[in-house]
Design a protein around this motif. Sequence first.
Motif, PDB file in Angstrom:
ATOM      1  N   ALA A  25       0.832  -1.202   0.000  1.00  0.00           N
ATOM      2  CA  ALA A  25       0.000   0.000   0.000  1.00  0.00           C
ATOM      3  C   ALA A  25       0.865   1.250   0.000  1.00  0.00           C
ATOM      4  N   GLU A  26       1.937   1.216   0.757  1.00  0.00           N
ATOM      5  CA  GLU A  26       2.777   2.412   0.852  1.00  0.00           C
ATOM      6  C   GLU A  26       3.406   2.739  -0.502  1.00  0.00           C
ATOM      7  N   ASP A  27       3.615   1.737  -1.325  1.00  0.00           N
ATOM      8  CA  ASP A  27       4.185   2.008  -2.639  1.00  0.00           C
ATOM      9  C   ASP A  27       3.176   2.651  -3.573  1.00  0.00           C
ATOM     10  N   TRP A  28       1.930   2.258  -3.429  1.00  0.00           N
ATOM     11  CA  TRP A  28       0.904   2.927  -4.228  1.00  0.00           C
ATOM     12  C   TRP A  28       0.704   4.362  -3.765  1.00  0.00           C
ATOM     13  N   GLU A  29       0.765   4.535  -2.486  1.00  0.00           N
ATOM     14  CA  GLU A  29       0.510   5.867  -1.955  1.00  0.00           C
ATOM     15  C   GLU A  29       1.633   6.840  -2.288  1.00  0.00           C
ATOM     16  N   ASN A  30       2.820   6.320  -2.478  1.00  0.00           N
ATOM     17  CA  ASN A  30       3.970   7.184  -2.747  1.00  0.00           C
ATOM     18  C   ASN A  30       4.603   6.835  -4.091  1.00  0.00           C
ATOM     19  N   PHE A  31       3.756   6.547  -5.052  1.00  0.00           N
ATOM     20  CA  PHE A  31       4.293   6.064  -6.312  1.00  0.00           C
ATOM     21  C   PHE A  31       5.098   7.137  -7.032  1.00  0.00           C
ATOM     22  N   SER A  32       6.250   6.747  -7.515  1.00  0.00           N
ATOM     23  CA  SER A  32       7.071   7.674  -8.291  1.00  0.00           C
ATOM     24  C   SER A  32       7.943   6.855  -9.226  1.00  0.00           C
ATOM     25  N   GLU A  33       8.734   7.556  -9.996  1.00  0.00           N
ATOM     26  CA  GLU A  33       9.608   6.848 -10.927  1.00  0.00           C
ATOM     27  C   GLU A  33      10.634   6.002 -10.189  1.00  0.00           C
ATOM     28  N   ASN A  34      10.847   6.305  -8.927  1.00  0.00           N
ATOM     29  CA  ASN A  34      11.848   5.550  -8.182  1.00  0.00           C
ATOM     30  C   ASN A  34      11.232   4.481  -7.290  1.00  0.00           C
ATOM     31  N   THR A  35       9.953   4.293  -7.406  1.00  0.00           N
ATOM     32  CA  THR A  35       9.324   3.280  -6.560  1.00  0.00           C
ATOM     33  C   THR A  35       9.862   1.899  -6.904  1.00  0.00           C
ATOM     34  N   ASP A  36      10.285   1.232  -5.902  1.00  0.00           N
ATOM     35  CA  ASP A  36      10.871  -0.089  -6.076  1.00  0.00           C
ATOM     36  C   ASP A  36       9.783  -1.153  -5.979  1.00  0.00           C
ATOM     37  N   LEU A  37       9.489  -1.778  -7.091  1.00  0.00           N
ATOM     38  CA  LEU A  37       8.515  -2.871  -7.103  1.00  0.00           C
ATOM     39  C   LEU A  37       9.194  -4.198  -7.429  1.00  0.00           C
ATOM     40  N   ALA A  38      10.476  -4.251  -7.200  1.00  0.00           N
ATOM     41  CA  ALA A  38      11.217  -5.455  -7.571  1.00  0.00           C
ATOM     42  C   ALA A  38      10.764  -6.679  -6.791  1.00  0.00           C
ATOM     43  N   TYR A  39      10.120  -6.470  -5.663  1.00  0.00           N
ATOM     44  CA  TYR A  39       9.690  -7.587  -4.822  1.00  0.00           C
ATOM     45  C   TYR A  39       8.377  -8.189  -5.311  1.00  0.00           C
ATOM     46  N   VAL A  40       7.751  -7.565  -6.285  1.00  0.00           N
ATOM     47  CA  VAL A  40       6.443  -8.025  -6.754  1.00  0.00           C
ATOM     48  C   VAL A  40       6.619  -9.003  -7.906  1.00  0.00           C
ATOM     49  N   LYS A  41       5.924 -10.093  -7.830  1.00  0.00           N
ATOM     50  CA  LYS A  41       6.082 -11.100  -8.872  1.00  0.00           C
ATOM     51  C   LYS A  41       5.592 -10.568 -10.217  1.00  0.00           C
ATOM     52  N   ARG A  42       6.131 -11.131 -11.263  1.00  0.00           N
ATOM     53  CA  ARG A  42       5.782 -10.710 -12.612  1.00  0.00           C
ATOM     54  C   ARG A  42       4.851 -11.737 -13.253  1.00  0.00           C
ATOM     55  N   VAL A  43       3.923 -11.230 -14.018  1.00  0.00           N
ATOM     56  CA  VAL A  43       2.988 -12.112 -14.712  1.00  0.00           C
ATOM     57  C   VAL A  43       2.791 -11.596 -16.130  1.00  0.00           C
ATOM     58  N   ILE A  44       2.410 -12.472 -17.018  1.00  0.00           N
ATOM     59  CA  ILE A  44       1.976 -12.018 -18.335  1.00  0.00           C
ATOM     60  C   ILE A  44       0.583 -11.424 -18.168  1.00  0.00           C
ATOM     61  N   THR A  93      14.773  -0.859 -10.034  1.00  0.00           N
ATOM     62  CA  THR A  93      13.704   0.130  -9.969  1.00  0.00           C
ATOM     63  C   THR A  93      12.779  -0.062 -11.152  1.00  0.00           C
ATOM     64  N   TYR A  94      11.540  -0.242 -10.865  1.00  0.00           N
ATOM     65  CA  TYR A  94      10.539  -0.285 -11.909  1.00  0.00           C
ATOM     66  C   TYR A  94       9.730   0.977 -11.766  1.00  0.00           C
ATOM     67  N   GLY A  95       9.973   1.890 -12.587  1.00  0.00           N
ATOM     68  CA  GLY A  95       9.331   3.169 -12.387  1.00  0.00           C
ATOM     69  C   GLY A  95       9.070   3.864 -13.681  1.00  0.00           C
ATOM     70  N   PHE A  96       8.981   5.117 -13.614  1.00  0.00           N
ATOM     71  CA  PHE A  96       8.573   5.888 -14.762  1.00  0.00           C
ATOM     72  C   PHE A  96       9.549   7.015 -14.985  1.00  0.00           C
ATOM     73  N   PRO A 132       2.720  11.027 -19.681  1.00  0.00           N
ATOM     74  CA  PRO A 132       1.691  11.851 -19.077  1.00  0.00           C
ATOM     75  C   PRO A 132       1.845  11.876 -17.556  1.00  0.00           C
ATOM     76  N   LYS A 133       1.118  12.785 -16.969  1.00  0.00           N
ATOM     77  CA  LYS A 133       1.121  12.830 -15.508  1.00  0.00           C
ATOM     78  C   LYS A 133       0.070  11.860 -15.009  1.00  0.00           C
ATOM     79  N   ILE A 134       0.443  11.083 -14.059  1.00  0.00           N
ATOM     80  CA  ILE A 134      -0.501  10.104 -13.540  1.00  0.00           C
ATOM     81  C   ILE A 134      -0.476  10.108 -12.027  1.00  0.00           C
ATOM     82  N   LYS A 135      -1.499   9.546 -11.496  1.00  0.00           N
ATOM     83  CA  LYS A 135      -1.560   9.423 -10.048  1.00  0.00           C
ATOM     84  C   LYS A 135      -2.034   8.018  -9.701  1.00  0.00           C
ATOM     85  N   PHE A 136      -1.343   7.403  -8.791  1.00  0.00           N
ATOM     86  CA  PHE A 136      -1.713   6.063  -8.362  1.00  0.00           C
ATOM     87  C   PHE A 136      -2.193   6.127  -6.915  1.00  0.00           C
TER      88      PHE A 136
END
Lengths: 333, 477
Positions: A31-50, A120-123, A303-307
Amino acid sequence: MDDKGGTLKKRFARKIAVCFKVVPDFVQALAEDWENFSENTDLAYVKRVINCFDESALEIALRIKDGGGKIGAPVFCIALTAADALKTSFSRTLFAAGFDRVEVLTDGAELSGYTGGLRTYGFRDNAASAGGADLQEGDGLRTDTELSGNCGVNIAASGVGDNAVSGGAGSDFAANGGASRFGFDSMRTAEKLAERLREIAPDLILTGRQAGCADSGAVPFYIAEFLGLPLFEASTAAFSGGVFLVETDVGAKIEVSAPCVVSVGNGGAEGLRISTLKEVLATAEKTPEILRAAKYFAAANNPKIKFAYFKKEKKCAVMTVGGLTDLLKSGDF
Amino acid sequence: MEKTKLIAELKGIVGENGVSTDERVISDCSKDYIGFRQFERGAGKHWEPKAACVVSPQNTSEVSAVLRFLNSHKIPAVPRTGGSSVTLGVEPQEGGVILNGSKMSGVAALNETDMCVTVCAGTPLEYLENYLNKRGYTTGHFPQSLPLAQVGGLLATRSIGQFSTLYGGIEDLTVGLEAVLPDGEIIRIKNSPRRSVGPDLRQIFVGSEGTLGFITEATLKIFRYAPENRWMRAYSIQGMKNGLAALREMTAQGFRPAVVRLHDPIETERDFGAPAPQGYCLLLLLAEGPKTIAAAIGEGVDGILKEFGVVDLGVKPVLHWLEHRNDVCADLDKYKYYRLGAIADTCEISAPWSEIGDIYEAVLERTPREVPSLVSIAGHSSHSYAQGTNIYFTFGAAADKDKPETARGIYMSVIRVIMEETLKRGGSIAHHHGSGKYRTRWMPEEHGSSYGVMYRLKNALDPNGIMNKGVIFTDVK
């Protein structure tokens, strides 16, 4: 029978390209990653899916290939993604399932199964800037566009034009990883995919309806536009009775002619077929084609986005016979 | 006994509402979550034996009366509470009775001086944990079944929680208990911090899986709850055997983080997005307790792990695991694997440090060769001790959705390899799920010469063999 077979062979798509994307399983993001989402947000711990819609597209392609095999009309299936890398497990899954070729469009960055350390998986730009709608009551968010999917996470876009929010099948590099990638620019993503698809010249291009972070569903339309091909939105697609049919969400069946682009939802095929470990192990020698040509890539205008993320609270209470009323009265649950 | 008479007699004991013959209720209470049963149910097949009824007593006296009646008529009974079994442990006998303890629920007493809580058998663990957390305490017991499990079943199956390296298993947490023997006699094993008055009778019932009696109440240890003091860290470490060696060194030196999890490279990629180099394992650690102790454990284990060439991955993988560790419970009845044409499950074993790595490797080497439809096989260590650890194998195999009758055979072909490789190397074939019915055939090898003592206990306490037939005991002499 022979005549029918001959008709099928004649009309059968011989080369199918499927655009797919590997995305983080966003429902698993903290949740904290969604709340503070940025180009530097580290989502490396999240599994990947097709992406689930792309899985449907991939499976539909294989079913068509199966059908071709039964009548002696071989079909060549290509899975195409735009990403900075594709994990070996995904390429082997695709090969084991029956894809003849897997292609990865990249910008020339160093590729490997993994680059080490936390990634880093970000924008690239302005990913966390304000825009869109605010948090509403209930699960997930209401945003400019009510988005589908089961992740309970919706995304808002500001500065909305048709290309403001990317997504759709194929690629969006932000979700695939790597900082210096396309963000949510559907048009440019589609443009680059289309460049490669023009070279491949498939009879049929299958895409998932929408994908990844933003789910705009725009990429399939742009691909069709760039290639000058008709696009059909379908819940599923199949060769049946000697013709290629797409079935719409309302059940209408439309006969279409190749070449064309078909954007599919996930109603017709629940997902990509599973392969046994033996089948996967047998793909050890197969590797994806890495297309590093810089021509496929250019600076993106994100574009500018908000998560945001909204978690539903869960309560647990003991239900005893005759005790429920007391329990509710006490408020101790 | 004729079914109508059986129902009438039972209603005479527990009342009209205490007995259900509704097929849906019986089916629901017979439900076991072992992988092949989930696949079968996905295909609409309910092949578990059909009980005559579900009896739900509301107190210990009613349990006693019910068991006295069933025993006198030699009617088989299967105890259950939360119903999170994955071992066929709660499936009834055909025409038998399901003894459901879920209506005996609630906290009987919280003793903050003696740091223990007494709860009824049907108390949901999640409720109990929330109840204690509000008062500044915790059970320290967090099995993956936490959203489903109830206290009686936790004791009966010798459950363990994800924080076990600090708190131990349920056998370490049980201070005292009350049980009803198969002949209806009520016994209580008093609460005591420790006793030296003969064999520990608690342990006859803890892990008995309902074969020796019905646990009606338990007194459990409680601990101060201070999650804010936690030290957490994730590491990647190359190779499973190297990772196991690191865990061994950590525990041998006396460090006891509450959570010690080593996921092999396959699980690391599949479940965590591979925040580690390819071929590396993911190691998740969490220490808790007083802040100074948690910090000291963190500092100590960090120093040890660096000797093993770990890569520090920060805290997020641990937080992610904490958030999603029990998600599987929400999907149990969705048949998602069936829809994919797959059977999926886990199987947990344990072994000394000297053997565990070889067991892991042997299982991963044999299963792809011997199970043609295997889709994946992987594993993790999640409960470590100074003497050894467990491996929790996770596996999936393709199965024909139109031939659900084949699922059991495919499933058991994986289990057979795991059992054989474990026994071959002196390991134990069940770390914390229990025997259930599906592992009973390997019990003679598991127990060796001590197996006879189990039978003597069974014959002494349940001479008519009414309690949970087919579990632990290959037959009852």
